[in-house]
Motif scaffolding. Sequence first.
Motif, PDB file in Angstrom:
ATOM      1  N   GLY A 131       0.902  -1.124   0.277  1.00 54.95           N
ATOM      2  CA  GLY A 131       0.043   0.056   0.064  1.00 54.95           C
ATOM      3  C   GLY A 131       0.817   1.158  -0.038  1.00 54.95           C
ATOM      4  O   GLY A 131       1.955   1.027   0.132  1.00 54.95           O
ATOM      5  N   ASN A 140      -4.870   2.953   3.708  1.00 57.23           N
ATOM      6  CA  ASN A 140      -5.713   2.015   3.209  1.00 57.23           C
ATOM      7  C   ASN A 140      -6.640   2.635   2.003  1.00 57.23           C
ATOM      8  O   ASN A 140      -6.204   2.089   0.850  1.00 57.23           O
ATOM      9  CB  ASN A 140      -6.851   1.471   4.222  1.00 57.23           C
ATOM     10  CG  ASN A 140      -7.608   0.459   3.757  1.00 57.23           C
ATOM     11  OD1 ASN A 140      -7.168  -0.739   4.010  1.00 57.23           O
ATOM     12  ND2 ASN A 140      -8.832   0.538   3.094  1.00 57.23           N
ATOM     13  N   ASP A 141      -7.213   3.653   2.492  1.00 58.05           N
ATOM     14  CA  ASP A 141      -8.274   3.852   1.342  1.00 58.05           C
ATOM     15  C   ASP A 141      -7.461   4.602   0.106  1.00 58.05           C
ATOM     16  O   ASP A 141      -7.963   4.479  -1.230  1.00 58.05           O
ATOM     17  CB  ASP A 141      -9.169   5.142   2.000  1.00 58.05           C
ATOM     18  CG  ASP A 141     -10.014   4.288   2.996  1.00 58.05           C
ATOM     19  OD1 ASP A 141      -9.715   3.007   3.547  1.00 58.05           O
ATOM     20  OD2 ASP A 141     -10.944   4.732   3.722  1.00 58.05           O
ATOM     21  N   SER A 143      -4.839   3.572  -1.102  1.00 57.08           N
ATOM     22  CA  SER A 143      -4.215   2.633  -1.635  1.00 57.08           C
ATOM     23  C   SER A 143      -5.114   2.009  -2.425  1.00 57.08           C
ATOM     24  O   SER A 143      -4.924   1.484  -3.620  1.00 57.08           O
ATOM     25  CB  SER A 143      -3.695   1.296  -0.732  1.00 57.08           C
ATOM     26  OG  SER A 143      -2.574   2.165  -0.211  1.00 57.08           O
ATOM     27  N   LEU A 144      -6.397   1.891  -2.156  1.00 54.93           N
ATOM     28  CA  LEU A 144      -7.424   1.324  -3.174  1.00 54.93           C
ATOM     29  C   LEU A 144      -7.571   1.538  -4.387  1.00 54.93           C
ATOM     30  O   LEU A 144      -7.708   1.127  -5.451  1.00 54.93           O
ATOM     31  CB  LEU A 144      -8.937   1.387  -2.322  1.00 54.93           C
ATOM     32  CG  LEU A 144      -9.187   0.841  -1.044  1.00 54.93           C
ATOM     33  CD1 LEU A 144     -10.656   1.094  -0.524  1.00 54.93           C
ATOM     34  CD2 LEU A 144      -8.695  -0.759  -1.051  1.00 54.93           C
ATOM     35  N   LEU A 147      -5.033   0.343  -6.303  1.00 53.47           N
ATOM     36  CA  LEU A 147      -5.315  -1.195  -6.719  1.00 53.47           C
ATOM     37  C   LEU A 147      -6.444  -1.383  -7.922  1.00 53.47           C
ATOM     38  O   LEU A 147      -6.329  -1.974  -8.735  1.00 53.47           O
ATOM     39  CB  LEU A 147      -5.655  -1.813  -5.500  1.00 53.47           C
ATOM     40  CG  LEU A 147      -4.672  -1.711  -4.372  1.00 53.47           C
ATOM     41  CD1 LEU A 147      -5.470  -2.255  -3.194  1.00 53.47           C
ATOM     42  CD2 LEU A 147      -3.501  -2.741  -4.641  1.00 53.47           C
ATOM     43  N   PRO A 164      -6.494 -10.003  -6.047  1.00 53.59           N
ATOM     44  CA  PRO A 164      -5.938  -9.001  -5.126  1.00 53.59           C
ATOM     45  C   PRO A 164      -5.229  -9.788  -3.748  1.00 53.59           C
ATOM     46  O   PRO A 164      -5.872 -10.210  -2.996  1.00 53.59           O
ATOM     47  CB  PRO A 164      -7.215  -8.262  -4.717  1.00 53.59           C
ATOM     48  CG  PRO A 164      -8.112  -8.559  -5.723  1.00 53.59           C
ATOM     49  CD  PRO A 164      -7.666 -10.045  -5.946  1.00 53.59           C
ATOM     50  N   ASP A 166      -3.064  -8.028  -1.484  1.00 50.04           N
ATOM     51  CA  ASP A 166      -2.708  -6.861  -0.885  1.00 50.04           C
ATOM     52  C   ASP A 166      -3.196  -6.561   0.721  1.00 50.04           C
ATOM     53  O   ASP A 166      -2.560  -6.133   1.620  1.00 50.04           O
ATOM     54  CB  ASP A 166      -3.149  -5.577  -1.543  1.00 50.04           C
ATOM     55  CG  ASP A 166      -4.620  -5.453  -1.663  1.00 50.04           C
ATOM     56  OD1 ASP A 166      -4.874  -6.370  -2.637  1.00 50.04           O
ATOM     57  OD2 ASP A 166      -5.291  -4.869  -0.839  1.00 50.04           O
ATOM     58  N   ARG A 171     -10.941  -3.745  -0.449  1.00 48.19           N
ATOM     59  CA  ARG A 171     -10.451  -3.866  -1.748  1.00 48.19           C
ATOM     60  C   ARG A 171     -11.330  -4.556  -2.898  1.00 48.19           C
ATOM     61  O   ARG A 171     -11.452  -4.303  -4.020  1.00 48.19           O
ATOM     62  CB  ARG A 171      -9.046  -4.222  -1.988  1.00 48.19           C
ATOM     63  CG  ARG A 171      -8.680  -5.618  -1.831  1.00 48.19           C
ATOM     64  CD  ARG A 171      -8.108  -6.383  -0.564  1.00 48.19           C
ATOM     65  NE  ARG A 171      -7.344  -7.337  -0.762  1.00 48.19           N
ATOM     66  CZ  ARG A 171      -7.812  -8.578  -0.089  1.00 48.19           C
ATOM     67  NH1 ARG A 171      -8.878  -8.674   0.479  1.00 48.19           N
ATOM     68  NH2 ARG A 171      -7.130  -9.729  -0.492  1.00 48.19           N
ATOM     69  N   TYR A 174     -14.184  -2.511  -3.940  1.00 47.90           N
ATOM     70  CA  TYR A 174     -13.730  -1.414  -4.603  1.00 47.90           C
ATOM     71  C   TYR A 174     -13.401  -1.858  -6.192  1.00 47.90           C
ATOM     72  O   TYR A 174     -13.780  -1.249  -7.196  1.00 47.90           O
ATOM     73  CB  TYR A 174     -12.571  -0.621  -3.852  1.00 47.90           C
ATOM     74  CG  TYR A 174     -12.048   0.432  -4.610  1.00 47.90           C
ATOM     75  CD1 TYR A 174     -12.582   1.744  -4.291  1.00 47.90           C
ATOM     76  CD2 TYR A 174     -11.169   0.341  -5.872  1.00 47.90           C
ATOM     77  CE1 TYR A 174     -12.180   3.036  -4.984  1.00 47.90           C
ATOM     78  CE2 TYR A 174     -10.791   1.920  -6.425  1.00 47.90           C
ATOM     79  CZ  TYR A 174     -11.273   2.862  -5.871  1.00 47.90           C
ATOM     80  OH  TYR A 174     -10.857   4.193  -6.509  1.00 47.90           O
ATOM     81  N   ILE A 175     -12.467  -2.800  -6.279  1.00 53.37           N
ATOM     82  CA  ILE A 175     -12.195  -3.286  -7.505  1.00 53.37           C
ATOM     83  C   ILE A 175     -13.320  -3.865  -8.364  1.00 53.37           C
ATOM     84  O   ILE A 175     -13.260  -3.737  -9.370  1.00 53.37           O
ATOM     85  CB  ILE A 175     -11.176  -4.361  -7.401  1.00 53.37           C
ATOM     86  CG1 ILE A 175      -9.878  -3.818  -6.646  1.00 53.37           C
ATOM     87  CG2 ILE A 175     -10.881  -5.259  -8.804  1.00 53.37           C
ATOM     88  CD1 ILE A 175      -8.577  -4.784  -6.303  1.00 53.37           C
TER      89      ILE A 175
END
Length: 324
Positions: A131, A140-141, A143-144, A147, A164, A166, A171, A174-175
């Motif tokens: 991250g 965290n957020d 890094s999303l 990703l 993923p 990570d 995530r 999000y992905i």
Amino acid sequence: MLTRRPRRNRKSAVIRQMVQETLLTVDDFIFPLFIIEGENIKEEIPSMPGIYRYTLDHLMVEIGECLDLGIKSFCLFPSVKEDKKDRAATEGSNPEGIYQVALSSIKEKYPEAMLMTDVAMDPYSSDGHDGIVEDGKILNDESLEVLGKMALAQAKAGADIIGPSDMMDGRIGYIREVLDDNGYTDVSIMAYSAKYASAFYGPFRDALNSAPKFGDKKTYQMDPANVKEALIEAELDYVEGADFLMVKPALSYLDIIKALSDNFDIPITAYNVSGEYAMLKAAAQNGWLENDKTMMEMLLSIKRAGASAILTYFAKEAAVLLKK
Ligand code: PBG
């Protein structure tokens, strides 16, 4: 007299095979492959005898050989030069970067190959973390977003399954949203759901030169002491839309594979990691363990615990044995 004699069901090879509860096949394997930039290079990873870093030309040959052996699924990992790394792992979503180029080239030459990817910042991160790092902390957020961009670039390049690895919170959801918003509703996600902060990743970090530049990964990867936490991670990944839930490493975590397979109705997979591979290779090279039999026993045990697919560096060797 003994009425029940379990040994009767072991008295011949035919009967033993008839009563076998777990069957390992080449369809169970996903073969991890390491790619490097350049041309005409095939270099063995010292801590992983028999496993190489390939430039794309050699990688194509390797994949062709694997397909001939019946291995149809592959997971790619990039070894990136230090000067291409930065804090935000920008190279990871470069459409012209080695990773994306490799994905699309393989798909073009071998459309039948199933390609899984790895989504994490570490191979491209100057900090060697999964991250974005700020003041020694992994954000965290923020890094999303990175990703999501990586996953989208991989989907565009032809990935079948996004993986993923990570361990950032949220995530998968999000992905999934990024993929769906861009029309990639058919691209699957295999969540590294229960990924532990494990010493067994050592040889892999040698292979990619991706070890953390400071600290460790304990604020995002899981504590090896915990099983309930794995169920929480799996539940979140399931709810957020994962198609597969993975446990990593495999051999020291067979109970986790079992717990997930008892509690979730989507396929559970396992990553038989670099250190597990290296342990057997080292013992076999010393003549202390028999390579082939030990390898098959390891793989079988992972399947018996409840994994329906296994990421393993043994895939090619095991495929050769299974063909005999
Ligand atoms: C990257 C990643 C790692 C592995 C797969 N993806 C290393 C890590 O998290 O440090 C390890 C695989 C292996 O050991 O075979 N996030």
